[in-house]
Design an enzyme around this catalytic site. Sequence first.
Site, PDB file in Angstrom:
ATOM      1  N   THR A 197       1.600   0.578  -1.490  1.00  0.00           N
ATOM      2  CA  THR A 197       0.285   1.142  -1.246  1.00  0.00           C
ATOM      3  C   THR A 197       0.455   2.266  -0.242  1.00  0.00           C
ATOM      4  OG1 THR A 197      -0.221  -0.442   0.510  1.00  0.00           O
ATOM      5  CG2 THR A 197      -1.003  -0.985  -1.705  1.00  0.00           C
ATOM      6  N   SER A 198      -0.537   3.161  -0.210  1.00  0.00           N
ATOM      7  CA  SER A 198      -0.448   4.340   0.644  1.00  0.00           C
ATOM      8  C   SER A 198      -0.763   4.054   2.099  1.00  0.00           C
ATOM      9  CB  SER A 198      -1.389   5.426   0.132  1.00  0.00           C
ATOM     10  OG  SER A 198      -1.026   5.784  -1.178  1.00  0.00           O
ATOM     11  N   THR A 199      -1.632   3.081   2.347  1.00  0.00           N
ATOM     12  CA  THR A 199      -2.047   2.815   3.716  1.00  0.00           C
ATOM     13  C   THR A 199      -2.026   1.322   4.004  1.00  0.00           C
ATOM     14  OG1 THR A 199      -4.384   2.678   3.107  1.00  0.00           O
ATOM     15  CG2 THR A 199      -3.558   4.841   3.775  1.00  0.00           C
TER      16      THR A 199
END
Length: 189
Positions: A8-10
């Site tokens: 995931t990006s964050t």
Amino acid sequence: MIIGYARTSTLDQKAGLEAQQRDLAAAGCEKVFTEQVSSVDMAKREKLEDAMEFAREGDVLAVTKLDRLARSVAHLVKITERLQAKGVALRILDGAIDTTTANGRLHLNMLTSIAQFEREIMLERQREGIAKAKAEGRYKGRKPTAQAKAEEVLKLDNDGVPALKIAETLGIGKSSVYRILSEAKEKAT
């Protein structure tokens, strides 16, 4: 062996990461490498590197979606070439793509091009929206994270913590730490 990779990006996308892990387990992955890092920051995707190093001839690297693996055709080509050189197949669960077949390889190349196109269109729209908001005086930009932690930086510095350790502890850049310390010294004089 089927090896999974989830990203995931964050950090606040915990549910998305858990969903990927669940889907990879259901697909028979015996080992899953996970990380939370932006796709823009490709240089720091250590767990992807670990997964690719771990994979051996005859293994399969599985991801839930293409955008979890690569954002550009060039990056995907590099990944698939490395995997092919090791005799490792790539499986993308969403879309049922499996590079052990010629049809799967063709499908993968087409989807990669479409994914890159979609990303470029999204970024173009984002830039247009920012330009419009700036022209209307409504654009504020993102909140500066380092300045919000200035008090913590100064406290850790007073406690004798080195600047690099402060940056690591607070999750900010070392240049931000040095800037905060420099500004504090200027104010003090």
